[in-house]
Design an enzyme around this catalytic site. Structure first.
Site, PDB file in Angstrom:
ATOM      1  N   HIS A  39       0.830  -1.206   0.000  1.00  0.00           N
ATOM      2  CA  HIS A  39       0.000   0.000   0.000  1.00  0.00           C
ATOM      3  C   HIS A  39       0.870   1.264   0.000  1.00  0.00           C
ATOM      4  CE1 HIS A  39      -2.982  -2.670   2.492  1.00  0.00           C
ATOM      5  NE2 HIS A  39      -2.947  -3.018   1.219  1.00  0.00           N
ATOM      6  N   PRO A  40       1.781   1.438  -0.943  1.00  0.00           N
ATOM      7  CA  PRO A  40       2.622   2.641  -0.914  1.00  0.00           C
ATOM      8  C   PRO A  40       1.885   3.871  -1.424  1.00  0.00           C
ATOM      9  CG  PRO A  40       3.169   1.321  -2.838  1.00  0.00           C
ATOM     10  CD  PRO A  40       2.140   0.539  -2.063  1.00  0.00           C
TER      11      PRO A  40
END
Length: 545
Positions: free
Chosen positions: A473-474
């Protein structure tokens, strides 16, 4: 001869697919979409359980590696990203999770007009076709993105949810509704046993229009500027030794490459920190120190217990059982191969004083080999991943060299902030309580990781350092904010500060991490951006109870 379009979109992932669909609704508008990877033809993309294969397939995956951080035990953590039509929505775990109301209200409070929850909710609703439970105040029924709830009723999942309720965590039928807190089966973008990616929902329908031109195997190398205006893109067709090509944009270049690739391309184009660009021998086109800075991601240790008295996915995916499941999927589109890798979601508090849930936990009736994400173990097991929803720690993404085919430097700096360390320990303790709850007792053999010898906070933290990984989830590397904010890259219209004809539209613009997986919000960001780009009036803000 150089081809010219109204818009050039760099990246055919979640954001690029929505943009292509919405912008091409105007028949008089022409647009070109550049995708570094191939078409999304591979069967593993469309088979939900194919996630375990696409996870490592370099033909459709950037397969990045993070730099070792101060709290990752010297490990370089694998960071997959989609490299095909649909981007990461074509290789992810299918989860649909929007986040909490306060996530977006915080964005607005940081000076981003029109990004509060009442402003973005209409876009979430416009995108989705929710099948199943949900209050229509919060859910959409007519959109292109089908969202279903997992319908495979597994005894271990039921026992896990009963265990959560025994600890005071309520059952919540819709964590994308009024309240996120609670435990429930996961909502996912799967329909009739097939993945619903951004490409299948948005890009492929758009490609039927004559004004949409999609170029695959097109690796963007730099944005072309005339003065301070972006006027086109250079790319290489067919790999590092391929043919250089140039396309021009009459109106805008839209960068939708994602949290890692968008800042890298800006830097390669001379937009970023002068010190970084100078060290790489790149001429400074526009000084913007926030480019690539502020990276955030969710960091999750995965607690594992051995299972007795019941089969887990570990056994079902082997031998005759797998053939039975394959036949079931082929004839009914149901069964093991139709599942997402995460089956139950749980949102709760790290402490009694926490006002809203700050922990996210997932349950899977399966376990994976140590240090090898995506490979199931031979022994029966069950796994709870736990992570802090809104981490404070920030890292960066920086071009490694002036060579556009070199992967960027990705330093996430997991757990450098003390609050993050405290919260990750609280998550692991809650995971232990859940796995050890009375409803799971008939199936619980023993705790394998972190193991019963781990008792103190320091021991839990050491275990998290040893085995924690990314949750994929960057965000936050081209942050949205006012021009006087030191680290802001784009304004609240997603225009790059100080430049013309250039926007960034993807998860990198998030000013702060949200309490959710990022794909749903990335789609929302692109849908909202499409109205801005087209000059369309935004839907009326939602009136909420």
């Amino acid at each position: 001869m150089t081809d010219t379009f109204d818009y050039v979109i760099i990246g055919a992932g979640s954001a690029g697919s929505v943009l292509a669909n919405r912008l091409s609704e105007d028949a008089g508008t022409s647009l070109c979409v550049l995708e570094a990877g191939p078409s999304d033809w591979h069967p593993y993309i469309h088979l939900p359980a194919g996630f375990i294969k696409t996870f490592h397939m370099k033909s459709i995956n950037w397969a990045y590696q993070q730099e070792p951080g101060p709290w990752t035990g010297g490990r370089s953590i694998y960071a997959p990203r989609g490299k095909t039509l649909g981007g990461s929505s074509s290789i992810n775990g299918h989860i649909y999770n929007r986040g909490q109301r306060q996530d977006f209200d915080t964005w607005a409070q940081l000076g981003n007009r029109g990004w509060g929850y009442p402003d973005v909710l209409p876009y979430f609703k416009r995108l989705e076709r929710r099948v199943g439970e949900g209050d229509d105040t919060y859910r959409g029924r007519d959109g292109a993105l089908t969202v279903t709830t997992m319908d495979w009723r597994d005894p271990l999942c039921e026992a896990f949810m009963a265990g959560a309720m025994s600890l005071g965590i309520p059952r919540n039928p819709d964590y994308n509704g009024a309240i996120q807190e609670g435990v429930s089966y996961a909502q996912r973008t799967i329909q009739n046993g097939l993945r619903v990616s951004a490409a299948t929902a948005f890009l492929h329908p758009a490609r039927k229009r004559p004004n949409v031109h999609v170029h695959t195997h097109a690796h963007a190398t730099n944005i072309i500027f005339e003065g301070k205006r972006a006027v086109g893109v250079r790319y290489i067709k067919g790999g590092s030794n391929g043919t250089p090509v140039e396309v021009r944009a009459n109106k805008e270049v839209i960068l939708a490459g994602g949290t890692y690739n968008s800042p890298q391309l800006l830097q390669l184009s001379g937009v970023g920190s002068p010190e970084l660009l100078g060290s790489l021998g790149i001429e400074v086109r526009h000084a913007l120190p926030g480019v690539g800075e502020g990276l955030q991601d969710h960091y999750a240790p995965r607690s594992v217990a051995r299972v007795k008295n019941i089969k887990t996915i570990n056994e079902l995916r082997r031998g005759l059982s797998l053939w039975v499941e394959a036949l079931k999927w082929a004839t009914t589109r149901r069964g093991l191969l139709s599942l997402s890798p995460t089956m139950v979601y749980c949102f709760w508090h790290s402490g009694e004083s926490t006002e809203s849930s700050d922990l996210q936990l997932t349950f899977t009736p399966a376990s994976y080999k140590e240090g090898v994400q995506g490979q199931l173990e031979d022994e029966p097991g069950m796994t709870v991943a736990s992570w802090q929803q809104r981490p404070e720690s920030r890292g960066y993404v920086r071009a490694r060299s002036a060579d556009p085919f070199q992967p960027p430097i990705i330093q996430t700096n997991y757990l450098v902030e003390e609050l993050d360390r405290r919260t990750v320990v609280a998550g692991m303790k809650l995971a232990r309580r859940l796995l050890g709850s009375a409803p799971l007792a008939p199936y619980f053999a023993y705790e394998d990781f972190p193991g019963p010898n781990v008792q103190s906070d320091d021991e839990f933290l050491a275990a998290a350092t040893q085995r924690g990984t990314t949750t994929f989830h960057p965000g936050c590397t081209c942050r949205m904010g006012p021009a006087d904010s030191k680290w802001a890259v784009v304004d609240d219209q997603l225009r790059v500060h100080g430049l013309q004809g250039l926007r960034v539209v993807d998860a990198s613009i998030m000013p702060r991490m949200i309490s959710a997986n990022l794909n749903a919000s990335t789609l929302m960001i692109a849908d909202k951006a499409s109205d801005m780009i087209r000059g369309k009036k935004a839907p009326e803000a939602a009136v909420l109870p």
